[in-house]
Design an enzyme around this catalytic site. Structure first.
Site, mmCIF file in Angstrom:
data_model
loop_
_atom_site.group_PDB
_atom_site.id
_atom_site.type_symbol
_atom_site.label_atom_id
_atom_site.label_comp_id
_atom_site.label_asym_id
_atom_site.label_seq_id
_atom_site.Cartn_x
_atom_site.Cartn_y
_atom_site.Cartn_z
ATOM 1 N N ARG A 97 26.110 83.040 22.336
ATOM 2 C CA ARG A 97 25.480 82.090 21.411
ATOM 3 C C ARG A 97 26.033 82.249 20.003
ATOM 4 N NH1 ARG A 97 23.953 77.975 19.495
ATOM 5 N NH2 ARG A 97 25.697 77.524 20.847
ATOM 6 N N CYS A 139 21.861 102.218 39.417
ATOM 7 C CA CYS A 139 21.050 102.444 38.214
ATOM 8 C C CYS A 139 19.781 103.207 38.588
ATOM 9 C CB CYS A 139 20.661 101.122 37.565
ATOM 10 S SG CYS A 139 22.040 100.067 37.082
ATOM 11 N N HIS A 186 17.495 106.307 37.004
ATOM 12 C CA HIS A 186 16.377 105.792 36.218
ATOM 13 C C HIS A 186 15.146 105.418 37.038
ATOM 14 C CE1 HIS A 186 18.906 105.732 32.653
ATOM 15 N NE2 HIS A 186 19.831 105.081 33.334
ATOM 16 N N CYS A 224 27.889 79.219 17.990
ATOM 17 C CA CYS A 224 27.520 78.737 16.645
ATOM 18 C C CYS A 224 28.711 78.777 15.701
ATOM 19 C CB CYS A 224 26.385 79.592 16.077
ATOM 20 S SG CYS A 224 24.762 79.231 16.783
ATOM 21 N N CYS A 281 26.968 103.516 31.200
ATOM 22 C CA CYS A 281 26.398 104.157 32.386
ATOM 23 C C CYS A 281 27.280 103.933 33.606
ATOM 24 C CB CYS A 281 24.993 103.626 32.647
ATOM 25 S SG CYS A 281 23.741 104.268 31.518
#
Length: 277
Positions: free
Chosen positions: A234, A91, A95, A238, A129
């Site tokens: 999550r 990465c 970057h 739920c 990427c």
């Protein structure tokens, strides 16, 4: 009968209101945990889930040395600099210093991806990427590496206000789709996201103090799981708890829901890695 019982739990009187404390990370980074709600919201003010947690949990997040989620930030930094794939890149190859190049990035996702013709989140951008630039295999959903790198990238925006661009592409259409899903009752318990996080926020469901369900802290370290938890994990948890069949991660349904729920927390600080019960 199950639905009536569930509603009874939710309607129980709250034992406490959200605290009025200020969240300051390491005594230096002042976080916005209360802010004026965006136009169209059912609340006048949006509140971070941090305000609904116990004293002990809130203290963990306020101290980076104690915050268990910071272990994932450290692992994510290692992955950021790790060379992988046929292109022989990391990465950092493209970057550079994440503290500069990724500053503010986590606060602006999901974003419109013109090539894909849909919104994408940080996890999907990482995979793009990896495949296109690094010529490496994409991460599988909720792989330890995916959670760590996502946590590291979003942590670079710590304290920055959430703000997604609904004017890009068809983001507004996906927002509408996510809103419909947010209010749609599902499962044997006949509950919607809004049932807990809008109608009954501030009350208790069993031993858990219900927040507004804002997502500015994801990925989040959950003490009950002793693990970092991604947003789509999550969401699916739920939905499962309503006793409904949950959609696949990164599906159109969950991406639309991410767009809408992220918008609901506009102006709240990125807290990643937040600590929740």
């Amino acid at each position: 009968m199950a639905a009536i019982t569930a509603a009874g739990w939710l309607a129980a009187p709250a034992g406490a209101e959200p605290v009025n404390d200020d969240l300051v990370i390491d005594g230096e980074i002042h976080m916005t945990t209360r802010t004026k709600a965006a136009e169209g919201m059912p609340f006048d003010e949006v509140l971070s889930g941090w305000l609904f947690r116990t004293d002990e949990t809130r203290m963990l997040e306020a101290d980076s040395f104690q915050n268990p989620g910071m272990l994932y930030v450290e692992r994510g930094e290692e992955l950021w600099n790790k060379v992988e794939g046929e292109a022989g890149k990391s990465c950092a190859s493209c970057h550079g210093d994440a503290s500069k190049s990724m500053k503010g990035v986590g606060a602006s996702y999901p974003k419109w991806d013109a090539e894909a013709g849909r919104p994408i989140n940080v996890e999907l951008q990482i995979n793009n990427c990896r495949e296109k630039n690094m010529k490496a295999e994409p991460y599988k959903f909720d792989a330890a590496e995916q959670k760590a790198l996502t946590t590291f990238i979003k942590h670079q925006s710590l304290g920055d206000p959430l703000g997604i661009d609904l004017a890009a592409g068809d983001m507004q259409g996906w927002w509408e789709k996510g809103k419909d899903l947010y209010y749609k009752r599902t499962g044997q318990l006949n509950l919607a996201c809004a049932s807990c996080h809008e109608q009954y926020n501030g009350k208790y469901i069993r031993a858990d103090h219900l927040s507004q369900g804002n997502v500015n802290g994801f990925p989040t370290y959950r003490l009950k799981q002793a693990n970092m938890v991604s947003l789509h994990n999550r969401f699916r948890g739920c939905i499962r708890d309503t006793r409904a069949e949950f959609p696949a991660a990164f599906s159109d349904e969950l991406m639309a829901l991410e767009v809408y729920v992220t918008w609901r927390g506009t102006g709240l600080s990125v807290e990643t890695p937040a600590v929740r019960q």
